[in-house]
Design a protein around this motif. Structure first.
Motif, PDB file in Angstrom:
ATOM      1  N   LEU A 144       5.119  51.272  77.624  1.00  0.00           N
ATOM      2  CA  LEU A 144       4.471  50.861  76.381  1.00  0.00           C
ATOM      3  C   LEU A 144       4.543  49.353  76.196  1.00  0.00           C
ATOM      4  O   LEU A 144       3.562  48.712  75.787  1.00  0.00           O
ATOM      5  N   ARG A 145       5.683  48.783  76.494  1.00  0.00           N
ATOM      6  CA  ARG A 145       5.831  47.331  76.347  1.00  0.00           C
ATOM      7  C   ARG A 145       4.851  46.592  77.255  1.00  0.00           C
ATOM      8  O   ARG A 145       4.189  45.640  76.823  1.00  0.00           O
ATOM      9  N   THR A 146       4.748  47.026  78.484  1.00  0.00           N
ATOM     10  CA  THR A 146       3.828  46.380  79.422  1.00  0.00           C
ATOM     11  C   THR A 146       2.388  46.477  78.925  1.00  0.00           C
ATOM     12  O   THR A 146       1.637  45.491  78.950  1.00  0.00           O
ATOM     13  N   GLN A 147       2.006  47.664  78.455  1.00  0.00           N
ATOM     14  CA  GLN A 147       0.646  47.861  77.953  1.00  0.00           C
ATOM     15  C   GLN A 147       0.349  46.952  76.762  1.00  0.00           C
ATOM     16  O   GLN A 147      -0.720  46.334  76.686  1.00  0.00           O
ATOM     17  N   LEU A 148       1.279  46.863  75.835  1.00  0.00           N
ATOM     18  CA  LEU A 148       1.064  46.064  74.632  1.00  0.00           C
ATOM     19  C   LEU A 148       1.006  44.575  74.950  1.00  0.00           C
ATOM     20  O   LEU A 148       0.155  43.846  74.419  1.00  0.00           O
ATOM     21  N   THR A 166       8.609  55.074  67.529  1.00  0.00           N
ATOM     22  CA  THR A 166       7.794  55.911  68.416  1.00  0.00           C
ATOM     23  C   THR A 166       8.582  57.113  68.901  1.00  0.00           C
ATOM     24  O   THR A 166       9.781  57.038  69.165  1.00  0.00           O
ATOM     25  N   ASP A 167       7.890  58.259  68.972  1.00  0.00           N
ATOM     26  CA  ASP A 167       8.433  59.447  69.626  1.00  0.00           C
ATOM     27  C   ASP A 167       7.561  59.825  70.820  1.00  0.00           C
ATOM     28  O   ASP A 167       7.657  60.928  71.340  1.00  0.00           O
ATOM     29  N   PHE A 168       6.662  58.885  71.203  1.00  0.00           N
ATOM     30  CA  PHE A 168       5.776  59.015  72.359  1.00  0.00           C
ATOM     31  C   PHE A 168       4.668  60.047  72.142  1.00  0.00           C
ATOM     32  O   PHE A 168       3.999  60.450  73.094  1.00  0.00           O
ATOM     33  N   SER A 169       4.443  60.466  70.912  1.00  0.00           N
ATOM     34  CA  SER A 169       3.350  61.382  70.621  1.00  0.00           C
ATOM     35  C   SER A 169       2.051  60.599  70.466  1.00  0.00           C
ATOM     36  O   SER A 169       2.050  59.368  70.360  1.00  0.00           O
ATOM     37  N   LYS A 170       0.945  61.317  70.419  1.00  0.00           N
ATOM     38  CA  LYS A 170      -0.365  60.678  70.283  1.00  0.00           C
ATOM     39  C   LYS A 170      -0.479  59.910  68.980  1.00  0.00           C
ATOM     40  O   LYS A 170      -0.987  58.785  68.945  1.00  0.00           O
ATOM     41  N   VAL A 171      -0.004  60.505  67.881  1.00  0.00           N
ATOM     42  CA  VAL A 171      -0.120  59.826  66.591  1.00  0.00           C
ATOM     43  C   VAL A 171       0.781  58.594  66.536  1.00  0.00           C
ATOM     44  O   VAL A 171       0.443  57.592  65.905  1.00  0.00           O
ATOM     45  N   CYS A 172       1.918  58.638  67.219  1.00  0.00           N
ATOM     46  CA  CYS A 172       2.773  57.454  67.265  1.00  0.00           C
ATOM     47  C   CYS A 172       2.132  56.357  68.120  1.00  0.00           C
ATOM     48  O   CYS A 172       2.281  55.173  67.815  1.00  0.00           O
ATOM     49  N   ASN A 173       1.442  56.740  69.179  1.00  0.00           N
ATOM     50  CA  ASN A 173       0.710  55.746  69.959  1.00  0.00           C
ATOM     51  C   ASN A 173      -0.371  55.083  69.105  1.00  0.00           C
ATOM     52  O   ASN A 173      -0.642  53.884  69.241  1.00  0.00           O
ATOM     53  N   ASN A 174      -0.987  55.853  68.222  1.00  0.00           N
ATOM     54  CA  ASN A 174      -1.967  55.288  67.301  1.00  0.00           C
ATOM     55  C   ASN A 174      -1.297  54.297  66.356  1.00  0.00           C
ATOM     56  O   ASN A 174      -1.827  53.217  66.093  1.00  0.00           O
ATOM     57  N   ALA A 175      -0.123  54.663  65.858  1.00  0.00           N
ATOM     58  CA  ALA A 175       0.628  53.758  64.981  1.00  0.00           C
ATOM     59  C   ALA A 175       1.013  52.480  65.723  1.00  0.00           C
ATOM     60  O   ALA A 175       0.993  51.381  65.148  1.00  0.00           O
ATOM     61  N   ILE A 176       1.356  52.612  66.991  1.00  0.00           N
ATOM     62  CA  ILE A 176       1.702  51.442  67.798  1.00  0.00           C
ATOM     63  C   ILE A 176       0.512  50.492  67.885  1.00  0.00           C
ATOM     64  O   ILE A 176       0.657  49.269  67.773  1.00  0.00           O
ATOM     65  N   ILE A 232      12.297  47.984  53.182  1.00  0.00           N
ATOM     66  CA  ILE A 232      11.238  47.093  53.636  1.00  0.00           C
ATOM     67  C   ILE A 232       9.912  47.839  53.543  1.00  0.00           C
ATOM     68  O   ILE A 232       9.883  49.072  53.553  1.00  0.00           O
ATOM     69  N   PRO A 233       8.809  47.109  53.442  1.00  0.00           N
ATOM     70  CA  PRO A 233       7.495  47.764  53.392  1.00  0.00           C
ATOM     71  C   PRO A 233       7.244  48.609  54.639  1.00  0.00           C
ATOM     72  O   PRO A 233       7.712  48.278  55.735  1.00  0.00           O
ATOM     73  N   ILE A 234       6.499  49.686  54.452  1.00  0.00           N
ATOM     74  CA  ILE A 234       6.248  50.635  55.535  1.00  0.00           C
ATOM     75  C   ILE A 234       4.765  50.995  55.583  1.00  0.00           C
ATOM     76  O   ILE A 234       4.175  51.342  54.562  1.00  0.00           O
ATOM     77  N   LEU A 235       4.187  50.909  56.761  1.00  0.00           N
ATOM     78  CA  LEU A 235       2.822  51.353  56.978  1.00  0.00           C
ATOM     79  C   LEU A 235       2.863  52.730  57.632  1.00  0.00           C
ATOM     80  O   LEU A 235       3.429  52.886  58.725  1.00  0.00           O
ATOM     81  N   VAL A 236       2.288  53.721  56.954  1.00  0.00           N
ATOM     82  CA  VAL A 236       2.262  55.090  57.475  1.00  0.00           C
ATOM     83  C   VAL A 236       0.869  55.370  58.030  1.00  0.00           C
ATOM     84  O   VAL A 236      -0.133  55.269  57.324  1.00  0.00           O
ATOM     85  N   VAL A 237       0.820  55.741  59.308  1.00  0.00           N
ATOM     86  CA  VAL A 237      -0.438  55.958  60.010  1.00  0.00           C
ATOM     87  C   VAL A 237      -0.554  57.417  60.416  1.00  0.00           C
ATOM     88  O   VAL A 237       0.414  58.020  60.895  1.00  0.00           O
ATOM     89  N   GLN A 238      -1.744  57.988  60.213  1.00  0.00           N
ATOM     90  CA  GLN A 238      -2.008  59.330  60.707  1.00  0.00           C
ATOM     91  C   GLN A 238      -2.912  59.226  61.951  1.00  0.00           C
ATOM     92  O   GLN A 238      -2.618  58.448  62.848  1.00  0.00           O
ATOM     93  N   LYS A 239      -4.002  59.978  61.971  1.00  0.00           N
ATOM     94  CA  LYS A 239      -4.849  60.025  63.169  1.00  0.00           C
ATOM     95  C   LYS A 239      -5.920  58.944  63.190  1.00  0.00           C
ATOM     96  O   LYS A 239      -6.564  58.725  64.212  1.00  0.00           O
ATOM     97  N   ARG A 240      -6.114  58.280  62.055  1.00  0.00           N
ATOM     98  CA  ARG A 240      -7.185  57.288  61.978  1.00  0.00           C
ATOM     99  C   ARG A 240      -6.819  56.053  62.805  1.00  0.00           C
ATOM    100  O   ARG A 240      -5.766  55.467  62.629  1.00  0.00           O
TER     101      ARG A 240
END
Length: 274
Positions: free
Chosen positions: A64-68, A9-19, A128-136
């Motif tokens: 973020l940890r608390t929210q998750l 995470t870099d705390f951006s919106k798209v990273c929050n989506n990936a989270i 290791i396998p990697i899941l790449v997430v955009q805005k979806r």
């Protein structure tokens, strides 16, 4: 299979989506999440520009940890590590014994802005396998999975992960075969299709089969087909033979990873031997 999911995470919106994607997967398969922020030159410049002290990153991670934990009922560990992005992610993935990495790309406002070549460096820098997430967003999960077939020498790791994800999310797999004018390649691919479908049958994975309409630009056709099927996930492999014989490191894979429909892409690759 997967018990530890590392999320960058870099705390951006798209990273929050990936989270959110990573947390949903963790909840579905009973995995823990390790949330990582890498402190590098971009991070330090961001902190200085906004007059934030060193506690900013710690506060963001704790929030973020608390929210998750509250939203998903999962175990979450947070880490902040200083160093070069790819090397640090690789080191941490081994230390926490991560089974997969999830990260967001095309972020516009984050500290590190994981875009373009940076994302490809992360993908090719890990084993290791990697899941790449955009805005979806995660939505209803991964119900429709696109499984492209080219002339790769082995699909075992991609098959294993497809079965794992399809089982977890009760998905249908859409097998999409590259078109070729070479008869011996066509025969080899059809033989491969038989092997793959037999494996899917054994694991009771529903599937369908289609073939590309043209022998030109298979990645572009994959993206179009995925959009037409309203797919939730595209499975590719990144150990250098998925897109042979026209493979150019990173360039062709990026066409699929950065598809215009923002469909998440799962990059299956072999985990490094210990």
């Amino acid at each position: 299979m997967s018990k530890t999911i590392l999320i960058l995470t870099d705390f951006s919106k798209v990273c929050n989506n990936a989270i959110n994607h990573g947390a949903e997967i963790a909840r579905s398969i009973g995995a823990r999440v390790v949330l990582l922020h890498v402190i590098n030159a971009d991070s330090l410049a961001f902190l200085k520009k906004n007059s934030f002290n060193n506690d900013y990153i710690e506060t963001q991670l704790n929030d973020l940890r608390t929210q998750l934990e509250q939203s998903y009922g999962i175990i979450v560990q947070t880490l902040k590590e200083e160093g070069k992005l790819v090397a640090t992610i690789s080191k941490v993935s081994k230390e926490v014994q991560a089974n997969m990495l999830v990260f967001g790309t095309h972020g516009k406002t984050g500290i590190q802005k994981i875009t373009g070549s940076h994302a490809m460096k992360v993908i090719h820098g890990l084993d290791i396998p990697i899941l790449v997430v955009q805005k979806r967003t995660f939505g209803m999960g991964y119900r429709k999975i696109i499984f492209p077939i080219n002339i790769a020498t082995s699909y075992s790791i991609k098959i294993d992960w497809t079965i794992f994800i399809a089982t977890a999310f009760q998905a249908e797999v859409f097998i999409y075969i590259m078109k070729t004018e070479e008869s011996h390649i066509q025969r080899a691919m059809l033989k491969l299709v038989d092997e793959i479908t037999n494996t899917f049958k054994t694991h009771q994975i529903p599937y369908s089969i289609d073939q590309a309409q043209s022998a030109v630009d298979f990645p572009k056709q994959i993206n179009k087909y995925a959009e037409e099927q309203n797919a939730d996930l595209i499975m590719i492999k990144v150990d250098n033979d998925e897109f042979e014989p026209s493979f150019i490191l990173g360039a062709i894979e990026e066409k699929t990873i950065y598809n215009n429909s923002n469909i998440p892409v799962f990059c299956a690759q072999k985990k490094e031997e210990n």
